[in-house]
Design a protein around this motif. Structure first.
Motif, PDB file in Angstrom:
ATOM      1  N   THR A  27     101.655  68.696  47.859  1.00 45.23           N
ATOM      2  CA  THR A  27     102.623  67.660  47.539  1.00 45.23           C
ATOM      3  C   THR A  27     103.889  68.278  46.983  1.00 45.23           C
ATOM      4  N   ALA A  28     104.967  67.509  47.056  1.00 43.48           N
ATOM      5  CA  ALA A  28     106.264  67.934  46.540  1.00 43.48           C
ATOM      6  C   ALA A  28     107.025  66.686  46.116  1.00 43.48           C
ATOM      7  N   PRO A  29     107.986  66.811  45.193  1.00 44.65           N
ATOM      8  CA  PRO A  29     108.804  65.646  44.805  1.00 44.65           C
ATOM      9  C   PRO A  29     109.506  65.056  46.015  1.00 44.65           C
ATOM     10  N   PHE A  30     109.429  63.746  46.105  1.00 49.14           N
ATOM     11  CA  PHE A  30     109.980  63.065  47.284  1.00 49.14           C
ATOM     12  C   PHE A  30     111.499  63.184  47.297  1.00 49.14           C
ATOM     13  N   SER A  31     112.045  63.378  48.501  1.00 48.17           N
ATOM     14  CA  SER A  31     113.484  63.492  48.691  1.00 48.17           C
ATOM     15  C   SER A  31     113.855  62.847  50.014  1.00 48.17           C
ATOM     16  N   ARG A  32     114.828  61.951  49.984  1.00 51.24           N
ATOM     17  CA  ARG A  32     115.264  61.312  51.223  1.00 51.24           C
ATOM     18  C   ARG A  32     115.970  62.293  52.146  1.00 51.24           C
ATOM     19  N   ALA A  33     116.614  63.290  51.563  1.00 49.06           N
ATOM     20  CA  ALA A  33     117.291  64.280  52.399  1.00 49.06           C
ATOM     21  C   ALA A  33     116.294  65.140  53.164  1.00 49.06           C
ATOM     22  N   ARG A  34     115.086  65.288  52.616  1.00 51.26           N
ATOM     23  CA  ARG A  34     114.047  66.079  53.264  1.00 51.26           C
ATOM     24  C   ARG A  34     112.863  65.205  53.678  1.00 51.26           C
ATOM     25  N   MET A  35     113.176  64.006  54.092  1.00 47.24           N
ATOM     26  CA  MET A  35     112.104  63.090  54.456  1.00 47.24           C
ATOM     27  C   MET A  35     111.292  63.604  55.636  1.00 47.24           C
ATOM     28  N   HIS A  36     111.915  64.410  56.482  1.00 47.96           N
ATOM     29  CA  HIS A  36     111.198  64.949  57.640  1.00 47.96           C
ATOM     30  C   HIS A  36     110.113  65.934  57.226  1.00 47.96           C
ATOM     31  N   HIS A  37     110.132  66.386  55.960  1.00 50.15           N
ATOM     32  CA  HIS A  37     109.101  67.305  55.499  1.00 50.15           C
ATOM     33  C   HIS A  37     107.787  66.599  55.216  1.00 50.15           C
ATOM     34  N   PHE A  38     107.832  65.299  54.928  1.00 48.02           N
ATOM     35  CA  PHE A  38     106.649  64.573  54.479  1.00 48.02           C
ATOM     36  C   PHE A  38     105.962  63.898  55.655  1.00 48.02           C
ATOM     37  N   LYS A  39     104.661  63.783  55.508  1.00 45.17           N
ATOM     38  CA  LYS A  39     103.850  63.188  56.573  1.00 45.17           C
ATOM     39  C   LYS A  39     103.873  61.679  56.411  1.00 45.17           C
ATOM     40  N   ILE A  40     104.647  61.003  57.248  1.00 47.92           N
ATOM     41  CA  ILE A  40     104.796  59.555  57.184  1.00 47.92           C
ATOM     42  C   ILE A  40     104.268  58.988  58.499  1.00 47.92           C
ATOM     43  N   SER A  41     102.999  58.711  58.533  1.00 44.65           N
ATOM     44  CA  SER A  41     102.397  58.136  59.731  1.00 44.65           C
ATOM     45  C   SER A  41     102.516  56.623  59.740  1.00 44.65           C
ATOM     46  N   ASN A  42     102.603  56.026  58.538  1.00 43.47           N
ATOM     47  CA  ASN A  42     102.722  54.573  58.440  1.00 43.47           C
ATOM     48  C   ASN A  42     103.498  54.266  57.167  1.00 43.47           C
ATOM     49  N   ARG A  43     104.633  53.621  57.317  1.00 41.56           N
ATOM     50  CA  ARG A  43     105.464  53.343  56.158  1.00 41.56           C
ATOM     51  C   ARG A  43     104.797  52.393  55.163  1.00 41.56           C
ATOM     52  N   GLU A  44     103.933  51.539  55.652  1.00 41.33           N
ATOM     53  CA  GLU A  44     103.279  50.590  54.763  1.00 41.33           C
ATOM     54  C   GLU A  44     102.225  51.249  53.883  1.00 41.33           C
ATOM     55  N   THR A  45     101.673  52.339  54.338  1.00 43.03           N
ATOM     56  CA  THR A  45     100.607  52.993  53.569  1.00 43.03           C
ATOM     57  C   THR A  45     101.018  54.337  52.997  1.00 43.03           C
ATOM     58  N   PHE A  46     102.263  54.765  53.256  1.00 41.18           N
ATOM     59  CA  PHE A  46     102.704  56.057  52.715  1.00 41.18           C
ATOM     60  C   PHE A  46     102.717  56.011  51.189  1.00 41.18           C
ATOM     61  N   PHE A  47     103.306  54.960  50.634  1.00 42.05           N
ATOM     62  CA  PHE A  47     103.245  54.736  49.191  1.00 42.05           C
ATOM     63  C   PHE A  47     102.037  53.845  48.892  1.00 42.05           C
ATOM     64  N   SER A  48     101.142  54.335  48.043  1.00 42.18           N
ATOM     65  CA  SER A  48      99.946  53.557  47.706  1.00 42.18           C
ATOM     66  C   SER A  48     100.329  52.316  46.909  1.00 42.18           C
ATOM     67  N   ASN A  49      99.394  51.400  46.789  1.00 45.66           N
ATOM     68  CA  ASN A  49      99.662  50.167  46.053  1.00 45.66           C
ATOM     69  C   ASN A  49     100.038  50.440  44.604  1.00 45.66           C
ATOM     70  N   SER A  50      99.352  51.377  43.963  1.00 42.46           N
ATOM     71  CA  SER A  50      99.663  51.686  42.573  1.00 42.46           C
ATOM     72  C   SER A  50     101.052  52.311  42.445  1.00 42.46           C
ATOM     73  N   THR A  51     101.442  53.151  43.403  1.00 40.60           N
ATOM     74  CA  THR A  51     102.774  53.745  43.360  1.00 40.60           C
ATOM     75  C   THR A  51     103.851  52.690  43.578  1.00 40.60           C
ATOM     76  N   ARG A  52     103.623  51.782  44.500  1.00 34.44           N
ATOM     77  CA  ARG A  52     104.589  50.700  44.730  1.00 34.44           C
ATOM     78  C   ARG A  52     104.767  49.852  43.475  1.00 34.44           C
ATOM     79  N   SER A  53     103.654  49.517  42.820  1.00 31.83           N
ATOM     80  CA  SER A  53     103.752  48.718  41.599  1.00 31.83           C
ATOM     81  C   SER A  53     104.476  49.477  40.497  1.00 31.83           C
ATOM     82  N   ARG A  54     104.250  50.784  40.425  1.00 29.16           N
ATOM     83  CA  ARG A  54     104.918  51.584  39.396  1.00 29.16           C
ATOM     84  C   ARG A  54     106.423  51.642  39.640  1.00 29.16           C
ATOM     85  N   ILE A  55     106.830  51.728  40.893  1.00 28.81           N
ATOM     86  CA  ILE A  55     108.255  51.744  41.211  1.00 28.81           C
ATOM     87  C   ILE A  55     108.900  50.404  40.862  1.00 28.81           C
TER      88      ILE A  55
END
Length: 972
Positions: A262-290
């Protein structure tokens, strides 16, 4: 834990660069560890048969929002369904006139149907579309509900609420309102965070997400001797029955996760992260925390201090704010055949049910649903409970040793056979002399806790406390690594909104981040701290006053019980006095705890802590100091002061020149200490369990009863399953306002009872073990079924509680040394056996032979004719080492008294130095972090740098090919 070994497929080694990742991993790899954040493929995030229920997959590249259209559309910030009540219509019209705001197209809501039609739609669509009927999505069935706000339509704070919701929309959150089916005055605001909003705040909050670089691992099969040896060991292990405490892998299919760095999320380096599904990339707990982060920092009025959902909750603009549960926790179908409906259902079946009390806890699932902070609490509680098993076994062994040797004890025999020994009266006016043999049962019970195993058990518990804390450090290190919390504290510790609002005018540059932030001057901090410390000392003095009142009550009660005509009470005068005193003390303790909590809350807010962790640590320390002194002050009095200043017959010390101070029983004061600990520990655990589970159960039962009767003004709902999820969660009880402070405080106080006076009560670890087995499932049941879902918070450790536990461990060594030396009769018996007893000049003999005549030696003689001449017997005996009245120096301390005193002081010094030396040696031998974990962390840091370099190189090379440039194997 899932392990892997192998190599990562990498690109060709570039000229002039470091060794590639593929070549690095061709070497003999270290033992890798599963990182708890998965690669987050949809099938890995949720149960396979519930993917549709928990998420609605979107296209990888959703259409952008239409900005021009959104600027031309105007709508009110509150669209409520039409009501038949004129008052409600007036409230809605007021809100519409007061607050009109511009909204994007996704914020346009369909015209809601009436309350009765909505209830009918909920029931009719339950079989057709379980996702919508469950209340986890917006009306369109696509936008997931990340947070719920609740307000009353009759609330006068309309303008603040509309401004707040307008600013939330400006931050990128989508809002949708829904009326309550159970109360006409309640309105729910459903909040959804869009993909762009999640990405923006994930970058701001430095949330670590799975790296996009795929990790391909292949097992390295070696045919050496080592692998054959391990294979043979596994075969032998398979012959033994499986550990019944482990959960089946089939029972938790959702925990089969893969390894991802894992690494700190960055929109400029979004291509580095494995995003197979935008709805499940951020878990429910992470979404609530944001979303919670946005709610905490959104303004509702002009001014720097007018911000945050906490202030709106405090001024009743909103009634509640909470993330929704993921559905119901029960199912009509068995989980073994149909699988879990959701993570909440899975937690109930595999964690919160009483039938699996002997199973290990699914910590990864707890952490995923409730967050790392709550996961760490249950990990610590489970570790503490497991470590109590050996302590409880040794304590029961010491108790059984005293039970089996009770009748053969020389001291008990001499007391029970002392039919002719006349003891001095326990009070001066109404009491008569009594026979020593009357306290036979008292003496035998004392031997249960004051025997030869007491010293051994005290040393054992001191070492046990050190081992417990040292191994917990190692366990915590493993959890923080597995849960990806190693670097979180430095990156994500945020300022409290209250601190920012209070000191926004004074700023200074943060030496770590280099950014300007609010600053609290030292003079202001010192003055507030002095006020807080003064308040703490005042409350502690209040506790000591209450203890003094209990002491006075015991003195008065002894006189009153002595005048009773009931022979049973007069015969057991000391027991009756101690029992009533303990019960009164327990009631005072529980009453003062309510006051302490409010005072600690006020003092902590007065200090204005900088971060949430500082606030919680300060509040926890105050609560611990208050309740520790409140709970143990009377115990310290009985252990070290009871009977020490009573005086002697004919010259007793009196309180206010009226009430004679208490004396210890001829068999010692340890039984009074044991009674104090046993009663308080037993009743306090029962009371805590009732308040933790019984009280929420009663409140939820009353809420369901009102719903069925339509007491809230809504429609009469026959079944709770007809309600949407937000209505169900609203009718649950909120989590404690202080988070986990009450949970930790209860266990830490129990840890103090288990270790500080364990020499007087060896059954304390056993009672604590039984309570904790119940406590784990009780807390689990409460979190899953009775409470609203708490905000999933992060933490790297248990906070200030670890330092408090270490302090209790040090205090336990000192108190147990004093209890054995002063409270118990171990030292007087030891001195008599080797200095004054029959074994003085005969070498070592049996203990009972060496203690012959001990009781007579520990009792002094008093001439009652010095007080009055009407007594039938002239001489009586009392517990002390004084000269007889016919001596040349009557009633002066004898040489034996000074020998015993010197032996007690020497024992305290030797015991403390010995035990502290053993504790320090054990702490030195046990490192805080396992060596293999250190190696894995350093190697992972190195591999991450290589992986990010290669991923960036791959991205640049693809861009060059796309633009038609020539491809080179060099860094551009």
């Amino acid at each position: 834990m899932v392990h892997h070994s192998g190599s990562i497929q990498s690109f060709k080694q570039q000229k002039g660069m470091h060794t590639s990742i593929s070549e690095i991993l061709k070497e003999k790899s270290l033992k890798p560890s599963r990182r708890s954040l998965p690669c987050l493929a949809q099938s890995q995030t949720h149960p396979i048969n519930l993917n549709h229920f928990l998420s609605v997959p979107l296209s990888p590249d959703p259409k952008p929002e239409i900005e021009g259209l959104s600027q031309s559309i105007s709508t009110s910030c509150s669209i409520l369904p039409p009501q038949t009540d004129g008052r409600e219509n007036r409230v809605e019209e007021t809100e519409v006139r007061t607050c009109e705001t511009r909204a994007d197209q996704p914020f346009l809501l369909h015209k809601p149907v009436s309350r009765a039609k909505f209830g009918a739609r909920t029931v009719s669509q339950q079989e057709k579309d379980p996702a919508n009927s469950s209340g986890l999505f917006f009306r369109d069935g696509k936008k997931r509900i990340d947070y719920i706000l609740v307000y009353k339509k009759s609330s006068p704070q309309v303008e603040k609420r509309c401004t707040f919701e307008k600013n939330l929309r400006a931050e990128g959150l989508m809002l949708e309102k829904e009326p309550s089916l159970t109360n006409n005055d309640i309105m729910f605001v459903k909040i959804h965070a869009s993909w762009d909003t999640l990405c923006k705040y994930a970058e701001r909050m430095n949330i670590r997400m799975p790296f996009r670089k795929k990790c391909h691992f292949s097992e390295m099969r070696s045919k050496g001797l080592g692998s054959r040896f391990h294979l043979r060991c596994r075969q032998i292990k398979n012959w033994f029955p499986r550990n019944p405490m482990k959960l089946d892998k089939e029972a938790l299919p959702d925990l089969e996760e893969s390894d991802c760095y894992t690494a700190p999320f960055s929109r400029a380096r979004m291509h580095h992260f494995k995003i197979s599904n935008r709805e499940t990339f951020f878990s429910n707990s992470t979404r609530s925390r944001i979303v919670h982060h946005v709610l905490q920092r959104t303004k509702y009025e002009d001014g720097k201090s007018k911000m945050g959902i906490n202030r709106l909750l405090g001024n009743n603009t909103y009634e509640a704010a909470f993330p929704p549960h993921e559905g119901g926790y029960k199912s009509r179908h068995p989980i073994k055949t149909h699988g879990p409906q959701n993570n909440r259902h899975l937690l109930y079946e595999r964690w919160a049910r009483w039938g699996i009390w002997y199973k290990y806890q699914p910590l990864d699932l707890i952490r995923r649903y409730f967050g790392e902070k709550i996961g760490l609490y249950f990990a610590w509680l489970g570790w503490y409970t497991g470590m109590l098993i050996p302590a409880a076994l040794v304590g029961v062994f010491v108790f059984l040793y005293g039970l089996f040797t009770m009748d053969s004890s020389q001291v008990s025999k001499e007391i029970c056979e002392a039919n002719t020994t006349t003891m001095c009266p326990m009070c001066e006016k109404t009491c008569d002399p009594w026979t020593l043999s009357d306290s036979c049962v008292y003496a035998k019970v004392t031997h249960l806790f004051d025997n030869g195993g007491t010293v051994f058990f005290a040393i054992f518990m001191a070492i046990w406390a050190t081992v417990f804390l040292e191994f917990w450090k190692r366990r915590r290190a493993e959890l923080t690594y597995d849960w990806d919390l190693i670097d979180w504290e430095e990156e994500e510790e945020e300022l409290r909104p209250q601190f920012e609002a209070k000191y926004s005018r004074k700023e200074r540059v943060n030496p770590i981040s280099g950014k300007a932030e609010p600053f609290q001057p030292f003079s202001d901090k010192l003055s507030r701290l002095m006020v807080s410390v003064s308040g703490i000392f005042f409350m502690i003095s209040l506790v000591l006053t209450a203890v003094f009142a209990v002491v006075v009550f015991r003195l008065i009660a002894m006189e009153k019980f002595a005048s009773f005509k009931w022979h049973f009470v007069t015969k057991n005068l000391q027991f009756a006095t101690s029992g009533t005193g303990v019960c009164l003390n327990f009631m005072i303790i529980m009453s003062l705890n309510v006051v302490y909590e409010k005072v600690a809350y006020l003092l902590t807010n007065l200090e204005h802590p900088r971060t949430e962790s500082e606030w919680e640590n300060s509040f926890s320390l105050k609560m611990f100091l208050f309740q520790f002194v409140n709970l143990n002050s009377s115990t310290f009095y009985i252990a070290f002061f009871l009977g020490r200043f009573a005086g002697r017959p004919g010259k007793y010390n009196k309180l206010f020149n009226r009430w004679r101070l208490e004396e210890c029983h001829p068999s010692g004061c340890l039984i009074d200490l044991c009674l104090q600990m046993g009663v308080i520990m037993f009743f306090k655990q029962i009371w805590n369990n009732f308040m933790e589970l019984g009280y929420p159960l009663l409140q939820n039962w009353w809420s369901r009863r009102k719903i069925k009767k339509g007491g809230g003004g809504g429609q009469n709902v026959e079944s709770k399953s007809q309600l949407p999820q937000w209505d169900k969660d609203w009718n649950l009880q909120p989590m404690n306002a202080h988070g986990l402070v009450d949970e930790y405080l209860e266990m830490v106080l129990q840890f103090g009872f288990t270790t500080i006076f364990v020499a007087a009560f060896p059954l304390a670890p056993f009672l604590a073990l039984l309570n904790n087995i119940i406590e784990i499932r009780l807390d689990a049941y409460k979190f899953v079924t009775q409470w609203r879902r708490p905000m999933p918070a992060r933490a790297t450790d248990i906070g200030i509680w670890h330092g408090i536990l270490e302090g209790i461990g040090v205090l336990a060594v000192i108190t147990n040394a004093f209890v054995i030396a002063i409270t118990s009769d171990y030292i007087p018996r030891f001195v008599y056996a080797f200095k004054y007893g029959p074994c003085m000049d005969k070498g070592h003999h049996h203990e009972n032979e060496c203690l012959q005549g001990y009781v007579n030696s520990s009792l002094s003689v008093f001439d009652m004719w010095e007080v009055k001449n009407t007594s039938q017997s002239r001489y009586c005996r009392y517990r002390d080492y004084r000269a007889p009245p016919w001596s040349s120096v009557p009633y002066e301390f004898t040489l034996q008294f000074w020998h015993v005193l010197a032996a007690r002081l020497a024992f305290i010094i030797v015991f403390e130095h010995l035990v502290f030396g053993i504790k320090s040696f054990i702490a030195y031998l046990i490192p805080d972090m396992p060596k293999d974990l250190c190696d894995r962390m350093r190697r992972e840091k190195y591999l991450m740098q290589e992986m990010m370099y290669e991923a960036e190189l791959e991205h640049l090379q693809k861009e060059r090919k796309k633009n038609g440039r020539q491809y080179h194997h060099e860094w551009p």
